[in-house]
Design a protein around this motif. Structure first.
Motif, short mmCIF file in Angstrom:
data_model
loop_
_atom_site.label_atom_id
_atom_site.label_comp_id
_atom_site.label_asym_id
_atom_site.label_seq_id
_atom_site.Cartn_x
_atom_site.Cartn_y
_atom_site.Cartn_z
N THR A 285 3.45 -2.95 1.29
CA THR A 285 2.98 -1.88 1.38
C THR A 285 1.32 -1.78 1.96
O THR A 285 1.05 -0.91 3.42
N GLY B 234 -4.69 -2.25 -2.36
CA GLY B 234 -4.58 -1.78 -3.66
C GLY B 234 -5.50 -0.71 -4.73
O GLY B 234 -6.55 -0.74 -3.65
N LEU C 48 3.48 -5.68 -3.41
CA LEU C 48 1.76 -4.60 -2.36
C LEU C 48 1.21 -5.29 -1.27
O LEU C 48 1.15 -4.42 -0.55
N ARG D 280 -4.72 -3.32 -9.55
CA ARG D 280 -3.47 -3.87 -8.58
C ARG D 280 -5.00 -4.17 -7.42
O ARG D 280 -4.94 -4.88 -6.55
#
Length: 229
Positions: free
Chosen positions: A143, A91, A140, A95
């Motif tokens: 990702t 992140g 997240l 984040r």
């Protein structure tokens, strides 16, 4: 190990060039929000002409940043060196949760303290660990895992010979101000950076391992205020 910190501002270019004449390897610090800045590029050219191995630390990941894949793509296109991310950010900005060490397969988790500062890593775990998924959150986590899988296909494995030859650049992510990813970078740097090389003095090569005391003077400044000496 001696770490020489050089000013980045163009007003101090000459001082920086002198320092680069003394080093055996260089760490280029890149702003994660800005990417490669003009002065950084000039200093890189000096390193390339001298054949100095380049290590890259992408800084300020605790602030809103450009996508990490976009940053390493820019580094490759502008600098002309093969990127080899050693760790990967979890992140960015609010984040930001730490870094993933690709070589060791370890996630270094961090957290923000009540006053807004950051603490050193609380835990080290594998990326598949449920604790990692919980801390990152589903979006997240998905990702990051996709990016990590993609890296294996779009980047070459880290090759120490190519690094020392100035053909490949190890890349690290973190936040220097908050001590995020710095230890991870320094430990890896110590493993890969070349040892001190000999220097020629009066036509004679001085071996850094000689029993006689020696030093390399890379800057002399005249006419200084005596209080500044």
């Amino acid at each position: 190990v001696n770490l020489l910190d050089t000013p980045g501002h163009h007003d101090f270019s000459e001082d920086t060039y002198r320092v680069l004449s003394a080093v055996d390897a260089a760490v280029m610090v890149i702003d994660a929000g800005k990417g490669i800045e003009p002065q950084t590029l000039k200093l890189f050219e000096v390193c390339r002409r001298r054949g100095v191995p380049i290590f890259v630390f992408i800084n300020k990941m605790d602030r809103p940043s450009r996508p990490p894949l976009e940053l390493i793509d820019e580094l490759e296109k502008v600098l002309g060196l093969a990127p080899a991310p050693v760790n990967w950010p979890l992140g960015d900005g609010p984040r930001f949760r730490g870094v993933y060490d690709r070589n060791k397969g370890e996630v270094h988790l961090f957290e923000r303290t009540p006053r807004g500062a950051f603490k050193a890593p609380l835990e080290v775990a594998g990326i598949e660990d449920e604790k990692v998924r919980e801390v990152l959150g589903e979006d997240l986590y998905e990702t990051v895992t996709q990016e990590v899988d993609l890296l294996d296909g779009v980047t070459e494995p880290l090759d120490l010979e190519r690094v020392l030859a100035g053909e490949q650049m190890p890349i690290y992510f973190g936040s220097a101000m908050n001590n995020f990813g710095v230890q991870n970078m320094l430990e890896s740097f110590l493993e890969m950076a070349p040892p001190p090389v000999g220097r020629v003095s009066d036509g004679e090569l001085i071996n850094p391992r000689t029993d006689h005391f020696s030093g390399f003077v890379f800057k002399i400044q005249a006419n200084m205020n005596p209080r500044h000496r």
